[in-house]
Design a protein around this motif. Structure first.
Motif, PDB file in Angstrom:
ATOM      1  N   VAL A  67       0.862  -1.184   0.000  1.00  0.00           N
ATOM      2  CA  VAL A  67       0.000   0.000   0.000  1.00  0.00           C
ATOM      3  C   VAL A  67       0.900   1.236   0.000  1.00  0.00           C
ATOM      4  CG1 VAL A  67      -1.767   1.308   1.216  1.00  0.00           C
ATOM      5  CG2 VAL A  67      -1.812  -1.199   1.279  1.00  0.00           C
ATOM      6  N   PRO A  68       0.910   2.021  -1.073  1.00  0.00           N
ATOM      7  CA  PRO A  68       1.809   3.189  -1.131  1.00  0.00           C
ATOM      8  C   PRO A  68       1.373   4.301  -0.182  1.00  0.00           C
ATOM      9  CG  PRO A  68       0.375   3.124  -3.057  1.00  0.00           C
ATOM     10  CD  PRO A  68       0.129   1.846  -2.304  1.00  0.00           C
ATOM     11  N   LYS A  69       2.372   4.972   0.381  1.00  0.00           N
ATOM     12  CA  LYS A  69       2.134   6.134   1.227  1.00  0.00           C
ATOM     13  C   LYS A  69       3.160   7.193   0.874  1.00  0.00           C
ATOM     14  CE  LYS A  69       0.436   3.371   5.143  1.00  0.00           C
ATOM     15  NZ  LYS A  69       0.669   2.988   6.562  1.00  0.00           N
ATOM     16  N   ASN A  70       2.693   8.379   0.558  1.00  0.00           N
ATOM     17  CA  ASN A  70       3.601   9.462   0.186  1.00  0.00           C
ATOM     18  C   ASN A  70       4.188  10.134   1.414  1.00  0.00           C
ATOM     19  OD1 ASN A  70       3.773  12.706  -0.595  1.00  0.00           O
ATOM     20  ND2 ASN A  70       4.629  11.323  -2.107  1.00  0.00           N
ATOM     21  N   ARG A  71       5.478  10.551   1.318  1.00  0.00           N
ATOM     22  CA  ARG A  71       6.162  11.189   2.434  1.00  0.00           C
ATOM     23  C   ARG A  71       6.595  12.624   2.132  1.00  0.00           C
ATOM     24  NH1 ARG A  71       8.005   7.380   6.315  1.00  0.00           N
ATOM     25  NH2 ARG A  71       7.693   5.221   5.664  1.00  0.00           N
TER      26      ARG A  71
END
Length: 259
Positions: free
Chosen positions: A193-197
């Motif tokens: 599950v991608p999560k932007n930082r």
């Protein structure tokens, strides 16, 4: 709109509109003639500062790119990223096709760019992409961008497969983009599950490849150069086949000779 339209728009370069920027007998840039004329007034050290003040180039990004006659050659100088198109120096980047197989179905992870981005705001993008700044290598940049943009673990990103490069030469409002994009493919874990930082992507979607290609063919939803990267993926994976009327336009149009 068509696949070929996207390729043509990224290769609208007209050599009659530029003069070469040279150092030591080697070409390191392509100056549009109006930009070359604007440089006549400046001493070297003051060039970019003044261009920013005159709004000929965007506000400095505090990120520099090496200017060199070819990939791997020692840099002649370093240039703020925002000024690269003005001087027409070749820029390099990495793009990742992050895909998932579900039985016979293939999907791509797609990100939406922030509406605050200077270039292509709110457009769709690859899951991971970024420019290669000075003193950074290709793999190093891929790992860094993967962590910042989508929280891809290094253990996963290390499985990415180098799949060649896409190149184009494009005139923009600022000057000439002479770009080379190193392309990677990565089959993602089913539970990823991608999560932007870093705030550069605001939404992610796992999109069937057939839907992605339909949107590329019929719309301008994707960032201009991302269209080329995904079309390259489609050709290499047999998703765009020779019986498609645009197949040859795509297969021959994604790799501009690096003169």
């Amino acid at each position: 709109m068509s696949f070929h339209d996207h390729i043509r728009s990224c290769n609208n370069y007209d050599p009659s509109r530029v003069v070469p920027l040279t150092a030591g007998g080697a070409r390191i840039g392509l100056l549009r003639r109006d930009n070359a004329e604007a440089l006549r007034r400046f001493s070297v050290d003051a060039v970019v500062d003044n261009l920013v003040e005159e709004r000929r180039v965007p506000k400095w990004r505090n990120e520099t790119f090496d200017a060199a006659p070819r990939w791997g050659a020692p840099p002649v100088f370093r240039l703020d990223r925002g000024a690269v198109p003005f001087f027409g120096t070749r820029a390099y980047g990495v793009h990742l096709n992050a895909y998932l197989r579900q039985g016979e179905n293939l999907s791509l992870w797609v990100g939406r760019r922030s509406p605050n981005k200077q270039i292509a705001p709110n457009k769709l993008d690859n899951l991971v992409a970024g420019g290669i700044g000075n003193e950074h290598g290709v793999r190093e940049t891929l790992l860094k961008e993967g962590e910042e943009e989508a929280s891809v673990p290094a253990s996963v990103m290390s499985q990415a497969i180098s799949a060649g490069a896409v190149s184009y030469r494009m005139e923009t409002a600022l000057g000439i983009r002479d770009d080379v994009l190193f392309v990677f493919d990565l089959e993602m874990p089913a539970d990823f599950v991608p999560k932007n930082r870093d705030g550069e992507l605001v939404h992610f979607e796992l999109m069937p490849v057939s839907t992605v290609l339909e949107r590329i063919r019929e719309t301008s939803d994707f960032k201009f150069n991302v269209n080329l990267v995904i079309l390259d993926f489609a050709v290499r994976h047999g998703l765009l086949r020779p019986d498609d009327p645009e197949y040859l336009d795509v297969a021959t149009g994604l790799h501009r000779p690096l003169d």
